[in-house]
Motif scaffolding. Structure first.
Motif, PDB file in Angstrom:
ATOM      1  N   VAL A  31       0.848  -1.203   0.000  1.00  0.00           N
ATOM      2  CA  VAL A  31       0.000   0.000   0.000  1.00  0.00           C
ATOM      3  C   VAL A  31       0.882   1.251   0.000  1.00  0.00           C
ATOM      4  CG1 VAL A  31      -1.641   1.348   1.383  1.00  0.00           C
ATOM      5  CG2 VAL A  31      -1.987  -1.111   1.084  1.00  0.00           C
ATOM      6  N   LEU A  32       1.906   1.245   0.862  1.00  0.00           N
ATOM      7  CA  LEU A  32       2.820   2.389   0.934  1.00  0.00           C
ATOM      8  C   LEU A  32       3.501   2.644  -0.411  1.00  0.00           C
ATOM      9  CD1 LEU A  32       4.656   2.124   4.364  1.00  0.00           C
ATOM     10  CD2 LEU A  32       3.501   4.126   3.442  1.00  0.00           C
ATOM     11  N   MET A  33       3.921   1.547  -1.076  1.00  0.00           N
ATOM     12  CA  MET A  33       4.597   1.680  -2.367  1.00  0.00           C
ATOM     13  C   MET A  33       3.671   2.347  -3.391  1.00  0.00           C
ATOM     14  SD  MET A  33       6.413  -1.358  -4.509  1.00  0.00           S
ATOM     15  CE  MET A  33       4.913  -1.949  -5.270  1.00  0.00           C
ATOM     16  N   VAL A  34       2.417   1.903  -3.391  1.00  0.00           N
ATOM     17  CA  VAL A  34       1.445   2.472  -4.342  1.00  0.00           C
ATOM     18  C   VAL A  34       1.255   3.961  -4.066  1.00  0.00           C
ATOM     19  CG1 VAL A  34      -0.985   2.416  -5.048  1.00  0.00           C
ATOM     20  CG2 VAL A  34       0.285   0.271  -4.740  1.00  0.00           C
ATOM     21  N   VAL A  35       1.141   4.302  -2.768  1.00  0.00           N
ATOM     22  CA  VAL A  35       0.949   5.713  -2.393  1.00  0.00           C
ATOM     23  C   VAL A  35       2.129   6.554  -2.879  1.00  0.00           C
ATOM     24  CG1 VAL A  35       0.830   7.311  -0.425  1.00  0.00           C
ATOM     25  CG2 VAL A  35      -0.543   5.221  -0.423  1.00  0.00           C
ATOM     26  N   ILE A  36       3.379   6.048  -2.655  1.00  0.00           N
ATOM     27  CA  ILE A  36       4.582   6.805  -3.058  1.00  0.00           C
ATOM     28  C   ILE A  36       4.612   6.989  -4.577  1.00  0.00           C
ATOM     29  CG2 ILE A  36       7.118   6.686  -3.198  1.00  0.00           C
ATOM     30  CD1 ILE A  36       6.966   5.309  -0.390  1.00  0.00           C
ATOM     31  N   LEU A  37       4.279   5.923  -5.318  1.00  0.00           N
ATOM     32  CA  LEU A  37       4.278   6.020  -6.793  1.00  0.00           C
ATOM     33  C   LEU A  37       3.278   7.058  -7.276  1.00  0.00           C
ATOM     34  CD1 LEU A  37       4.628   2.281  -7.892  1.00  0.00           C
ATOM     35  CD2 LEU A  37       6.228   4.133  -8.307  1.00  0.00           C
ATOM     36  N   LEU A  38       2.074   7.037  -6.651  1.00  0.00           N
ATOM     37  CA  LEU A  38       1.039   8.002  -7.045  1.00  0.00           C
ATOM     38  C   LEU A  38       1.500   9.434  -6.754  1.00  0.00           C
ATOM     39  CD1 LEU A  38      -2.205   6.143  -5.911  1.00  0.00           C
ATOM     40  CD2 LEU A  38      -1.507   6.681  -8.249  1.00  0.00           C
ATOM     41  N   LEU A  39       2.103   9.625  -5.562  1.00  0.00           N
ATOM     42  CA  LEU A  39       2.575  10.964  -5.183  1.00  0.00           C
ATOM     43  C   LEU A  39       3.622  11.464  -6.173  1.00  0.00           C
ATOM     44  CD1 LEU A  39       2.911  10.818  -1.293  1.00  0.00           C
ATOM     45  CD2 LEU A  39       1.544  12.429  -2.614  1.00  0.00           C
ATOM     46  N   GLU A  40       4.579  10.565  -6.517  1.00  0.00           N
ATOM     47  CA  GLU A  40       5.634  10.944  -7.457  1.00  0.00           C
ATOM     48  C   GLU A  40       5.048  11.363  -8.797  1.00  0.00           C
ATOM     49  OE1 GLU A  40       8.599   7.972  -7.938  1.00  0.00           O
ATOM     50  OE2 GLU A  40       9.752   8.630  -6.206  1.00  0.00           O
ATOM     51  N   ARG A  41       4.063  10.576  -9.240  1.00  0.00           N
ATOM     52  CA  ARG A  41       3.487  10.851 -10.554  1.00  0.00           C
ATOM     53  C   ARG A  41       2.842  12.241 -10.579  1.00  0.00           C
ATOM     54  NH1 ARG A  41       0.027   6.437 -13.680  1.00  0.00           N
ATOM     55  NH2 ARG A  41       2.121   5.696 -13.983  1.00  0.00           N
ATOM     56  N   PHE A  42       2.009  12.508  -9.513  1.00  0.00           N
ATOM     57  CA  PHE A  42       1.276  13.785  -9.526  1.00  0.00           C
ATOM     58  C   PHE A  42       2.194  14.971  -9.235  1.00  0.00           C
ATOM     59  CE2 PHE A  42      -2.327  10.825  -8.754  1.00  0.00           C
ATOM     60  CZ  PHE A  42      -3.000  11.124  -9.924  1.00  0.00           C
TER      61      PHE A  42
END
Lengths: 106, 520
Positions: A24-35
């Protein structure tokens, strides 16, 4: 043996919770980086290029300044202690004594 | 003669000519040097000497050569700056070759300037520092250039053992030019900048067919680790000059003066428990002898000479109670600390330097002997090993040996034998002093008993222990008076200071002779 099955279950549940949280944390970090990352790029396109490539005249100055900084400010790591030397050197005195001895023999 | 009104003001003329001469090869050559990552000859002198202390000699000297267009290529100073100045208050004489002026090549007048500086240094009893950055002999001047080199080598030899001589290679140094640094006491090189060889890669390719790069042939790394021609390797010129200053801080100005003194900070303490754990009593376990040195000498400060060459012996300078000493230690982490061809050369030369300049010698002895093998025997280990015996026997400075663990055979004689003229021999309680290690000795002495025993391995073990208990202690040697005192490791510093104090003013006469004949 009674405790074995619950122990295994507990291990599997524990590992599942930990790995699940990490995913879950990994997904959150990826989303943050993208936006956030894409927002930055859009806001200031080419900023890096501008910083990295000064005018050709400036380039010489930058290089000279860097070289100067290196030559002037690089602090040597060699420790040189303060020393005291004997002010009454035997060097000249022994030569005089030697010459006097030679004259006496003549 | 022009009328007075047409003549320039003499003071202005002097200023103009001085400024022109000081430029040597000019702005263009300065830029060329900097582009190559090198400093100019004058910048190097400024780095070495105390501010505003330089007095230049023969600034206006020029070449007298006219052949091959040399009359049109004259440069003030003829490609070298010479003079004197102070390094931390100590007078030194300096020559600095300028690669920017005629490639720093050595012609008649260039050599004359260096020769004059050498002669002045010998009169003054002050060290010489030569900064070499030269393409070699100036071919245009033919035999006069060669004659110049010959005079320089002759003076290097006359000054050897009288005043310290230091060479700093900060560029090319090829052909005959290499022999001046080779005669001097210490050679400094800078990694990636210094090149030293007799014949270059092209000639080698033509003669032997070998392909080798300049760096592989004569770079600083090669000379400091493989050939041993360089004593110190610096990462850049700034570090190099700081290392030179540090070296000078240990040395007297000449062979009559005492080495300089320095204040002690009180570390390490006279009783240092750290030392109890440095040397493992088990003779098969390695340790770094530099850990021992760091915990014994003032401030743990140690200037290692030849740090990357013949690593099985460690030599260098340190201070004990404020007084500089030459330190020697067998290095168990490299070849178990044996003596071999290279380490013998390294050690003998260091001992002779210390003896010439009144620096007492302190040995940390942990040596299993000389390295066996055909390579060593064919290479002349007998001759090279004899240099160590010769150097220590010849040395009349105070000589102290501390046997920290094992001291066997010929290496015992060389590094800690009273018979060789050591003034004081100390030992740790677990020191082993014998002709050879217990395993080898038991196999020879008890060969018959071991062969005839029902269980030879058990018998061998018993005999090894028997030999070990008899000889592998310092007490047998102490019983014969061959060890003065047995000390706890923690008391090493105080014991060495006391030992040194008792013999600081020793006097030892030698038979009169022109010179000895060391087995070279």
């Amino acid at each position: 043996m009674d405790a074995f099955i619950p122990g295994i279950m507990l291990t599997i549940i524990g590992m599942g919770v930990v790995f699940g949280s990490l995913i879950v944390l990994m997904v959150v970090i990826l989303l943050l980086e993208r936006f956030v990352g894409s927002g930055r790029q859009e806001a200031d396109p080419g900023a890096e290029e501008q910083e990295a490539a000064p005018q050709s005249d400036d380039l010489d100055l930058v290089l000279a300044a860097a070289a100067g900084y290196f030559l002037e400010t690089e602090s040597p790591e060699v420790y040189v202690p303060e020393v005291r030397r004997n002010a009454n050197s035997l060097w000249a005195r022994s030569a005089r004594v030697g010459r006097l001895g030679q004259r006496r023999r003549r | 003669m022009p009328p007075d009104s047409e003549r320039p003001d003499p003071i202005d003329e002097l200023k103009t000519l001085t400024s022109k001469a000081q430029a040597l090869g000019g702005v263009a050559s300065e830029e060329r040097q900097h582009k190559q990552g090198k400093l100019t000859a004058r910048e190097r002198i400024d780095l070495l000497l105390d501010a505003e202390s330089f007095s230049e000699l023969n600034l206006f000297v020029e070449t007298r050569a006219t052949d091959f267009g040399m009359d049109a290529r004259r440069t003030p100073g003829d490609g070298v700056i010479t003079g004197s100045g102070y390094v931390n208050g100590q007078l030194v004489f300096v020559a600095s070759q300028d690669f920017g002026a005629l490639g720093g090549s050595l012609g008649e007048m260039h050599a004359e300037k260096i020769v004059k500086m050498q002669e002045l240094a010998m009169k003054a009893g002050a060290p010489i520092v030569t900064i070499l950055d030269s393409g070699g002999a100036r071919i245009h001047e033919g035999v006069l250039a060669l004659h110049g080199y010959a005079q320089i080598f002759h003076n290097n030899t006359q000054a050897s053992g009288v005043i310290p001589q230091i060479s700093i290679i900060v560029g090319p140094c090829a052909g005959g030019a290499v022999y001046s640094p080779a005669i001097t006491d210490f050679v400094f090189m800078v990694d990636g900048l210094s090149k030293m060889f007799i014949t270059g890669p092209e000639v080698i390719k033509a003669v032997t067919g070998e392909d080798v790069s300049v760096e592989e042939l004569g770079g600083g790394a090669v000379h400091s680790s493989t050939s041993g021609n360089a004593h110190f390797l610096a990462k850049d010129e700034h570090e190099c000059f700081e290392m030179v200053k540090k070296l000078l801080s240990f040395l007297p100005s000449n062979n009559l003066d005492d080495p300089p003194l320095s204040d002690t900070t009180g570390w390490p303490p006279d009783e240092n428990p750290e030392l109890d754990g440095v040397v493992p009593a088990d003779a098969t376990r390695a340790y770094d002898v530099r850990d021992l040195v760091a915990n014994v000498f003032d401030d743990g400060d140690f200037l290692e000479v030849h740090a990357d060459f013949a690593k099985n012996i460690v030599v260098g300078f340190a201070r004990l109670g404020g007084k500089p000493v030459g330190v020697v230690g067998n290095q168990p982490t490299h070849l178990a600390g044996v003596l071999d061809i290279d380490s013998s050369d390294k050690l003998a030369r260091f001992v002779r330097f210390c003896d010439a300049f009144n620096l007492p010698l302190v040995n940390f002895v942990d040596v299993p002997g000389y390295l066996p093998g055909t390579q060593q025997e064919y290479g002349g280990v007998i001759r090279h090993g004899a240099k160590v015996l010769f150097a220590y026997s010849e040395a009349s400075v105070p000589k102290i040996a501390l046997i920290v663990r094992k001291s066997y055979g010929g290496a015992y004689i060389a590094m800690s034998g009273f018979g060789l003229g050591y003034d004081r021999v100390l030992a740790y309680p677990f020191a082993e002093i014998a002709v050879m290690g217990p395993e080898g000795a038991a196999n020879i002495i008890f060969r018959r008993e071991i062969d005839e025993a029902k269980d030879p391995e058990k018998m061998r073990g018993e005999k090894i222990e028997e030999y070990r208990s008899l000889f592998a202690t310092p007490y047998t040697a102490a019983k014969y008076g061959l060890v003065d005192v047995i000390i706890e490791p923690r008391h090493t510093r105080s014991a060495l200071i006391r030992a040194l104090e008792t013999i600081a003013h020793k006097r030892e006469d030698r038979p009169r002779k022109k010179h000895g004949n060391i087995p070279l």
